[in-house]
Scaffold this active site. Sequence first.
Site, PDB file in Angstrom:
ATOM      1  CE  LYS A  42      -0.950 -16.253  24.260  1.00 29.28           C
ATOM      2  NZ  LYS A  42      -1.963 -15.596  25.395  1.00 29.28           N
ATOM      3  CG  ASP A  63      -4.882 -28.024  32.397  1.00 30.18           C
ATOM      4  OD1 ASP A  63      -4.652 -27.244  33.003  1.00 30.18           O
ATOM      5  OD2 ASP A  63      -6.224 -28.193  32.277  1.00 30.18           O
ATOM      6  CE1 TYR A 154       0.332 -13.281  41.840  1.00 25.56           C
ATOM      7  CE2 TYR A 154       0.879 -11.516  42.983  1.00 25.56           C
ATOM      8  CZ  TYR A 154       1.137 -12.440  42.171  1.00 25.56           C
ATOM      9  OH  TYR A 154       2.269 -12.414  41.562  1.00 25.56           O
ATOM     10  CE  LYS A 158       2.479 -15.921  42.220  1.00 21.65           C
ATOM     11  NZ  LYS A 158       3.227 -16.987  41.494  1.00 21.65           N
TER      12      LYS A 158
END
Length: 269
Positions: A42, A63, A154, A158
């Site tokens: 990709k 990674d 999330y 964050k």
Amino acid sequence: MTYWQEKVAVVTGASQGFGKVLAARLIQNGCHVVMVARDPEKLERAAAEIDPEGKLSTAIPTDVTNDDSVVALFEEVRRQLGRLDALFNIAGMSSRGMVCETSIDDFLMSFDLNVLSTVRCVQAARPLLEQSRGHIVNMGSLASKSASKFIGPYATSKFALAGLNHQLRLELGESGVHVMLVCPGPITREDAGQRYAEQTDGLPDSARKPGAGVKVKSIDPATLADTILKGCEKRQTEIVWPGKARLLFAIAQLSGAWGDWVLRRFTSS
């Protein structure tokens, strides 16, 4: 000559989405971009698409959740290019769900990719960035400043990234390294509205929408990329988009109850 001409930047998460758009924008400005992502095929496709002649890009599969892989990345940057002017920590993951129904493993996965990957990259890149008095850009979110319902772990990760960014800004300031946090709302993408389908069973329809239903316009990724690059030139400490979100953040600091009320008013049910 642009500010970015002949500079070297590392962009994580560069094989797709905003990371790919930002890498393309840097290349258009004459910067050599080290494109980083986990999937080699990709990554190579993305590099060939945005830099067909291969003159201003180097693809290094990495990674960012693995210590040794990150150390090897920046050793290779030093060996091949000899310098580093900017590190853009774009790799990350968002989610949908209820905190009380989210597994600890999912929390750890979110924290590792959204926070600890940045720690790994900054630690490994710091010597090169101190030499160039370069830039560290950390990709936060409006959720770095204000949580909303149905986004699972999330906001937790964050918010932690925002705290990390602040400490890095204080810690690295004397060395001349510029540190900036970017807190955008939802960024326009082809799979908006579908990408969370598997995570939103049993949740309101709004949960699968961009921003988990918070009523903000999606952001053009190319325009955001240009804004970030200009922010680096000006050595800004933070970019919040839309700017009006700062009002919500200020209200929430004065009163959590008021902040929750405003947030509910701007979230579809």
